[in-house]
Enzyme design. Structure first.
Site, PDB file in Angstrom:
ATOM      1  CG  ASP A 164      43.601  44.085  46.525  1.00 46.48           C
ATOM      2  OD1 ASP A 164      42.631  43.402  46.893  1.00 46.48           O
ATOM      3  OD2 ASP A 164      44.290  44.758  47.311  1.00 46.48           O
ATOM      4  CG  ASP A 205      42.459  43.033  53.934  1.00 44.35           C
ATOM      5  OD1 ASP A 205      43.543  42.529  53.605  1.00 44.35           O
ATOM      6  OD2 ASP A 205      41.829  43.818  53.211  1.00 44.35           O
TER       7      ASP A 205
HETATM    8  C1  GLA Z   1      42.696  45.405  50.802  1.00 43.05           C
HETATM    9  C2  GLA Z   1      41.901  44.279  50.177  1.00 43.05           C
HETATM   10  C3  GLA Z   1      40.794  44.857  49.323  1.00 43.05           C
HETATM   11  C4  GLA Z   1      39.916  45.734  50.162  1.00 43.05           C
HETATM   12  C5  GLA Z   1      40.741  46.812  50.826  1.00 43.05           C
HETATM   13  C6  GLA Z   1      39.916  47.612  51.799  1.00 43.05           C
HETATM   14  O1  GLA Z   1      43.422  46.087  49.836  1.00 43.05           O
HETATM   15  O2  GLA Z   1      42.736  43.427  49.441  1.00 43.05           O
HETATM   16  O3  GLA Z   1      40.049  43.825  48.722  1.00 43.05           O
HETATM   17  O4  GLA Z   1      39.245  44.953  51.126  1.00 43.05           O
HETATM   18  O5  GLA Z   1      41.857  46.266  51.528  1.00 43.05           O
HETATM   19  O6  GLA Z   1      40.634  48.613  52.399  1.00 43.05           O
END
Ligand code: GLA
Length: 733
Positions: A553, A488
């Site tokens: 997301d 990420d």
């Molecule tokens: C980001 C990612 C999510 C999740 C969060 C965790 O927003 O896109 O899918 O992994 O971080 O903090």
């Protein structure tokens, strides 16, 4: 039989670059300017040569001027016009070049105009195709510029990049020993032939609303698509397509280009007042400048371009094919069905809770279990929320007193692979790492260190930081033989520094790529998902180093239809991770039936991200059947060709996947809401053999190819809103 070919006509200084179905013709004129004389249908060498016999309308003033008189000067003296508006294939900042400059430098004495001379060429045979290198050098100053064009057999895509070389040596006199300042170095400028009109296709977006297709008339002047954020970005993506305004999914000329770079970037789409257009793509953004010292070279990332006359569908398939075959690692693999815990547990992770989810996931047919955020950090730096812990990549002892092993072993005992969320480029101010290395983050003297999601960006451009990152991840992966990392990156850059902040923007990405490449080399079993607050880091550069991308997301199936539709204009389904989550959706509150949620996620790499502890027995049993159905069509979705039967913007949309050998096809149809007294129109399928029969195994029905192609398929959809269907047809022997 190789289809990629380069033919050189030395007399005319002409190069004919041919892919299976297209040609790109380059010409160096008598002023050593490099032109693209043709980008379109495949030509023979004789046809290409004839291009130069045509009147050179482009280099002349408008044709409707009167013959030369006292008041109207002759064509070659037309005031203020010099053919300078004609986009060049190598477009330097030079005298009478007033448009976008692909290549702009400043020499030590202040000289800025380039006077490039053609110095020769080389044609290199490659195992999978052929490459042309056209060499240029400044007439006086120590700068050489090589323009590379790479073609691959059976691919429509041309890969281009530039190599700039400082040909002086330190200590040389007369300025040759001094650095050249690179102001702009786009990988490629793609001049388009004259079109009746110009329309730009791009994707726009924001967090949780990425990659939405947008088509608009191309304005005169320069339209700049860019990211100044340090990562590829949610709001734009480094590709663009141009057509004459009439192309549709199936028909019409489409010219497209993309840039393989995951940092800041600039894509300039220019339409001149003489009504010519060009695309130019490069890394970095204004006003960054980079120093090129004596003996040094600067290699730009690759810009891939493709032409088709088969509309936006064919344009998408050309890029899918290229990315699948030549960019993504392990192109032959099928991506597993994964479960991810984020939407179910948030930061509240525990061995027992995760194992319970893993059990339920395994029972559904899931193949890879991924524990998301919340598993690391100690004491006050424990990652119990987004306020702490990034950088401290050790399991939280309160949550994992015996380390990760009990969970990893438990997951493996269920027959699943194990994956883990990490955000290696970041640090929380509340962390052991930051306390030990406050100087490791991006920062500038006398400026605040701006936090976003309570975190700072590690200066990955520093070698010691990059080495730390590699070692830390290496240990983590080694210790548990981790199969999968969700990598990420949850905030943009600010206060880029210290030191040469301009260089940092570039070195960060180079070092990031280096860490990914080396980590993969050390752990051949490791697979990686690129994530950046959802889909903030998808581009052909990162796709060379990861196996899939977390698309957004936003897991609301209705929104996903549009996000996935835009994503798929360039990127293949094999790289598009899509989860089925809960209803109502945690982000939007929308209630959508389970089948619809599954059918939407099945158009990519299927995953499940809902709280399975809350799913009813009926839903679990239906989910099991849908996962099994996905596995049946998975080779078609992940390795077949994608045909957009109806665009996602409509109430009724559909997508078809076709096996590369035509042996089977899968149609996913979605109706979000029923129109008033609206009759459903059948879906005319693509790419089938009209003479063949295709069996729908689930319905035990046989369809004729000719009928499916002409009259179409009528998917059986239920009476309610959010009705959907998967139809899997297998060709009869
Ligand atoms: C980001 C990612 C999510 C999740 C969060 C965790 O927003 O896109 O899918 O992994 O971080 O903090």
């Amino acid at each position: 039989m190789p289809t990629a070919a380069i033919h050189h006509d030395p007399e005319r200084r002409l190069w004919l670059l041919s892919t299976a179905a297209s040609s790109y013709v380059l010409h160096v004129d008598d002023r050593d300017r490099l032109h693209c004389r043709h980008w379109g249908v495949r030509l023979t060498p004789e046809q290409a040569a004839s291009l130069l016999d045509r009147p050179a309308t482009d280099d002349r003033p408008p044709t409707d001027v009167r013959p030369a008189t006292d008041l109207c000067p002759p064509a070659d003296a037309w005031p203020f016009e010099d053919g300078s508006e004609l986009p060049l294939d190598l477009a330097p900042a030079a005298a009478f070049r007033f448009g976008h400059a692909q290549l702009a430098v400043r020499f030590a004495d202040g000289t800025r105009e380039l006077e490039l001379r053609h110095r020769g060429h080389e044609i290199r045979q490659r195992p999978d195709g052929v490459e042309l290198v056209l060499a240029f050098a400044d007439r006086h100053y120590p700068l050489a510029v090589d323009a590379h064009y790479r073609l691959r057999d059976d691919s429509a895509v041309i890969d281009r990049h530039l190599v700039l070389r400082h040909t002086g040596e330190a200590g040389d006199t007369g300025g040759a020993g001094e650095a050249v300042t690179v102001v702009r170095a786009d990988s490629a400028t793609w001049p388009l032939p004259p079109l009746a009109d110009y329309r730009l296709t791009q994707v726009r977006g924001r967090w949780a609303a990425e990659t939405r297709l947008h088509r608009t008339a191309l304005p005169f002047g320069e339209t700049v698509l860019t990211s100044r954020r340090g990562h590829t970005g949610h709001d734009a993506n480094p590709w663009a397509m141009v057509d004459d305004g009439t192309a549709n999914e199936e028909h019409g000329e489409v010219f497209g280009c993309a840039l393989a770079w995951s940092g800041s970037w600039t894509l300039t789409v220019e339409r001149t007042t003489a009504d010519r257009a060009a695309l130019s793509a490069g890394f970095g953004h204004a006003p960054l400048t980079w120093q090129l010292g004596p003996g040094e070279r600067l290699t730009t990332p690759v810009s891939s371009g493709a032409w088709t006359d088969g509309g936006f569908g064919a344009a998408a398939r050309q890029f899918h094919d290229h990315l699948l075959r030549f960019v993504l690692p392990h192109p032959e693999e099928l991506r597993p069905v994964l479960y991810n815990s984020w939407e179910a547990t948030g930061f509240e992770v525990s061995v027992a809770g995760q194992l319970e989810l893993a059990k339920r996931a395994a029972d559904l047919g899931v193949e890879l279990f991924v524990m998301d955020d919340g598993w690391f950090g100690t004491g006050r730096s424990a990652r119990t929320g987004d306020h702490a812990g990034l950088g401290d990549w050790d399991p939280n002892p309160d949550r994992f007193p015996d380390g990760l092993a009990p969970l990893v072993d438990g997951v493996r005992a269920l027959g699943l692979q194990f994956g883990l969320w990490v955000e290696p480029e970041m640090v929380s101010p509340e962390s052991e790492l930051y306390r030990a290395h406050p100087d490791w983050v991006l920062h500038q003297p006398h400026r605040v260190r701006s936090e976003h999601r309570n975190q700072l960006v590690l200066n990955v451009a520093r070698e010691d930081v990059a080495e730390w990152m590699l070692d830390r991840l290496d240990q983590l992966v080694s210790e548990h033989g981790i199969d999968f990392l969700k990598w990420d990156m949850n905030r943009p850059f600010t206060e880029v520094g210290p030191g040469d902040g301009d260089l940092l923007w570039r070195d960060y990405v180079t070092n990031l790529y280096g860490v990914l490449d080396r980590l993969r080399a050390r752990h051949p079993q490791l697979r990686i998902e690129s994530c950046s607050g959802g889909g903030g880091r998808v581009d052909p550069g990162i796709l060379a180093r990861v196996d899939q991308v977390w698309t957004s997301d936003n897991t609301d199936a209705r929104h996903r239809l549009a996000i996935q539709d835009g994503y798929a204009q360039l990127y293949p389904a094999r790289a598009m991770a899509a989860w089925v989550t809960d209803s109502p959706n945690p982000l939007t509150g929308r209630r959508v039936p389970l089948d619809f949620r599954f059918h939407v996620a099945m158009a990519g790499v299927l995953g499940i991200g809902g709280d399975l502890a809350e799913w009813s027995a009926d839903d679990l049993s239906r989910a099991r059947a849908l996962v099994a159905a996905y596995k049946q069509v998975r080779p078609l979705v992940q390795h077949g060709s994608r045909h957009r039967l109806r665009p996602a913007g409509d109430d009724f949309s559909a997508v078809q996947f076709l096996a590369p050998d035509g042996s089977a096809t899968a149609v996913l149809a979605y109706r979000t809401s029923r129109g008033f007294a609206a009759a459903e129109r059948p879906l005319a399928l693509r790419g089938l053999d009209p003479a063949a029969r295709y069996r729908d195994l689930a319905a035990d029905r046989v369809h004729h190819g000719a009928v499916l192609l002409s009259q179409g398929l009528v998917p059986v959809l239920g009476p309610d809103d959010y009705a959907s269907a998967l139809v899997h047809l297998v060709r009869e022997p």
